[in-house]
Design an enzyme around this catalytic site. Structure first.
Site, PDB file in Angstrom:
ATOM      1  N   VAL A  98     -13.585   8.952  23.964  1.00 38.45           N
ATOM      2  CA  VAL A  98     -12.665   9.154  24.211  1.00 38.45           C
ATOM      3  C   VAL A  98     -12.039  10.633  26.027  1.00 38.45           C
ATOM      4  O   VAL A  98     -11.456  10.137  26.010  1.00 38.45           O
ATOM      5  CB  VAL A  98     -11.113   8.851  23.230  1.00 38.45           C
ATOM      6  CG1 VAL A  98     -10.966  10.344  22.535  1.00 38.45           C
ATOM      7  CG2 VAL A  98      -9.488   9.404  24.454  1.00 38.45           C
ATOM      8  N   ALA A 257     -17.087  14.342  17.052  1.00 43.39           N
ATOM      9  CA  ALA A 257     -16.668  12.892  17.154  1.00 43.39           C
ATOM     10  C   ALA A 257     -16.511  12.446  18.510  1.00 43.39           C
ATOM     11  O   ALA A 257     -16.635  13.637  19.482  1.00 43.39           O
ATOM     12  CB  ALA A 257     -15.289  12.850  16.934  1.00 43.39           C
ATOM     13  N   ASP A 258     -16.482  11.462  19.102  1.00 37.59           N
ATOM     14  CA  ASP A 258     -16.396  10.906  20.186  1.00 37.59           C
ATOM     15  C   ASP A 258     -15.175  10.308  20.020  1.00 37.59           C
ATOM     16  O   ASP A 258     -14.214  10.374  21.731  1.00 37.59           O
ATOM     17  CB  ASP A 258     -17.431   9.567  20.732  1.00 37.59           C
ATOM     18  CG  ASP A 258     -18.963  10.317  20.899  1.00 37.59           C
ATOM     19  OD1 ASP A 258     -19.194  10.726  21.864  1.00 37.59           O
ATOM     20  OD2 ASP A 258     -19.250  10.801  19.234  1.00 37.59           O
ATOM     21  N   ARG A 259     -14.666   9.715  19.354  1.00 40.88           N
ATOM     22  CA  ARG A 259     -13.298   9.329  18.906  1.00 40.88           C
ATOM     23  C   ARG A 259     -12.171   9.077  17.783  1.00 40.88           C
ATOM     24  O   ARG A 259     -12.617   8.985  17.064  1.00 40.88           O
ATOM     25  CB  ARG A 259     -12.754   7.516  19.841  1.00 40.88           C
ATOM     26  CG  ARG A 259     -11.318   7.750  19.999  1.00 40.88           C
ATOM     27  CD  ARG A 259     -11.344   5.833  20.313  1.00 40.88           C
ATOM     28  NE  ARG A 259     -12.242   5.310  21.765  1.00 40.88           N
ATOM     29  CZ  ARG A 259     -11.729   4.996  23.017  1.00 40.88           C
ATOM     30  NH1 ARG A 259     -10.427   5.677  22.738  1.00 40.88           N
ATOM     31  NH2 ARG A 259     -12.425   5.634  23.956  1.00 40.88           N
ATOM     32  N   ALA A 267     -15.252   7.484  14.912  1.00 40.41           N
ATOM     33  CA  ALA A 267     -16.406   7.151  15.560  1.00 40.41           C
ATOM     34  C   ALA A 267     -17.435   8.336  16.106  1.00 40.41           C
ATOM     35  O   ALA A 267     -16.458   9.295  17.042  1.00 40.41           O
ATOM     36  CB  ALA A 267     -16.093   6.050  16.996  1.00 40.41           C
TER      37      ALA A 267
END
Length: 454
Positions: A98, A257-259, A267
């Site tokens: 995100v 974390a990526d989102r 995620a």
């Protein structure tokens, strides 16, 4: 000295090619937005914060190459439209993280505002963009250092086995350090903070198949910094926790974390979910480290996160330098400049290759941000009010639109407490101020003529 994955000066951008690490340290030039798109898609640069920064700075470099005549040939509105087109293109390079979309939205708002204020002159739009993109680079390092301190302090304070003040060990996954950010790192920043305070005994880092970011990149950083560490394959994590958890004083698993969705579902690199399940079973704290830009309040839960799927070849093939036996010492040596790609599976093997998985919020003990560690309340819900300031916007969103609220200008009133929904008196006050109905879902204001029935 920490590794520098992004080298930027006004008009020039270079990134460390992470596909060639750990055996070759090569910087590649990013001169256009298309160069950045390719580098992001191919994973020459990776890590949610680093992707966002490279995308933003690639446009900064691109516009700096424009001549004075080219700038004068377009209006401010046309120039802003061009930047926004580049931003949309870059956001499509990798969909799960995100941070890239968040940075693009902020930059779009900056250029649109500058375009509306500068009449026909495009130069103020360029200046506003450059200053904002460059500020993001500086802020990322400072935020990561804060994340590191908050996470290290929390782990030491919330672990019973550390009550004696003995050194601790941790497990980490993928790469979340200087190579994934502007510097220092998120989860690896927590580890660096533990190490600098002499609280760290040992780090166990996973290989992180199929792209091996742990083995290639995290190992590279830990060795570079002289942090005591041991590589394990992903499938060894359960055995590690069971056999060495007590003797090595393993108190936590720390991941990036990526989102992060509004309910706390996270995620991150494939394999994170499995580690969270194992940590819960073995009574080990599971901590997510990420800047606030990774928290997406417009995504209700992990079920709404788009998971990128990558080519099968990344699973069935592996790439690296050639190793040969030295005829004199009989030791294995890497052949400099050599690279080979070999198959590790039977011919015609089918493979599934999701780049990420989603860890449910109930398996996460805390989410570390630059503002502090977000924990759950008695109902098991993360309390975001510690890291987000919730106020009434001076400009209300359109009817029916949900709008994320975080950092807002000082002096905007009335303040709205974080709750599942506004009380009737608070809702009435907002109705009087705005002349429309407004309610709060988590940290998302929803504007509409009538509140929907649940």
């Amino acid at each position: 000295m920490t590794l520098q994955a992004i080298k930027y000066s006004r008009g020039k951008l270079e990134i460390l090619d992470q596909l060639r690490l750990p055996h070759e340290k090569v910087y590649i030039h990013i001169g256009t937005t298309q160069d950045a798109w390719i580098a992001i898609k191919s994973m020459q640069v990776r890590g949610a914060p680093a992707i966002a920064l490279v995308a933003a700075l690639s446009i900064a470099v691109d516009v700096m190459h424009l001549s004075r005549d080219e700038l004068q040939a377009v209006t401010a509105q046309q120039f802003a439209a061009t930047i926004n087109r580049h931003l949309r293109h870059l956001v499509n390079s990798r969909p799960t993280a995100v941070n890239l979309a968040d940075a693009a939205a902020k930059l779009k708002a900056v250029v649109d505002t500058a375009a509306n204020e500068s009449n026909a002159d495009s130069r103020p739009v360029m200046t506003a963009y450059l200053q904002t993109a460059e500020r993001m680079l500086i802020d990322d390092v400072q935020d990561n250092e804060r994340i590191g301190k908050h996470g290290a302090d929390w782990l030491l304070q919330h672990t019973a086995s550390n009550s004696s003040g003995s050194q601790v060990s941790v497990i980490t996954h993928c790469n979340t350090g200087s190579l994934a950010t502007a510097g220092y790192g998120t989860a690896l920043g927590v580890i660096r903070s533990l190490h600098s305070s002499k609280s760290l005994h040992h780090v166990y880092y996973t290989e992180t198949r199929p792209y091996n970011q742990g083995a290639r990149l995290t190992g590279f950083e830990l060795i570079h910094d002289g942090i005591p560490a041991t590589l394990v394959t992903d499938s060894m994590a359960a055995a590690l926790m069971k056999t060495k958890g007590h003797s090595e004083n393993i108190i936590g698993v720390i991941v990036g974390a990526d989102r992060v969705a509004a309910n706390g579902d996270t995620a991150n690199k494939i394999g994170t979910y499995a580690l969270a399940v194992l940590a819960k079973y073995h009574g080990i704290k599971f901590l997510v480290a990420a800047p606030r830009t990774t928290i997406d309040m417009t995504t209700r839960s992990g079920a709404d996160i788009v998971i990128e799927e990558r080519p099968e070849l990344e699973v069935v093939n592996i790439k690296g330098p050639v190793v040969q036996i030295n005829p004199f010492t009989r030791e294995k040596e890497i052949v400099e400049g050599s690279t080979a790609e070999i198959s590790i599976a039977a011919s015609n093997t089918c493979a599934w290759n999701p780049a990420f998985d989603v860890t449910p919020a109930e398996l996460i003990d805390g989410i570390v941000t630059e503002q502090g560690v977000v924990e759950k309340d008695s109902r098991g819900r993360f309390q975001w009010d510690k890291v987000f300031h919730v106020d009434l916007l001076d400009q209300a969103p359109a009817i029916g639109e949900a709008k994320r609220i975080d950092m807002l200008p000082d002096g905007i009133t009335p303040q709205v407490p974080v709750s599942d929904q506004l009380t009737s008196s608070e809702n009435k006050k907002l109705n009087q101020d705005l002349g429309i109905d407004i309610w709060l879902e988590g940290l998302v204001f929803v504007i509409g003529a009538e509140k929907p029935r649940k």
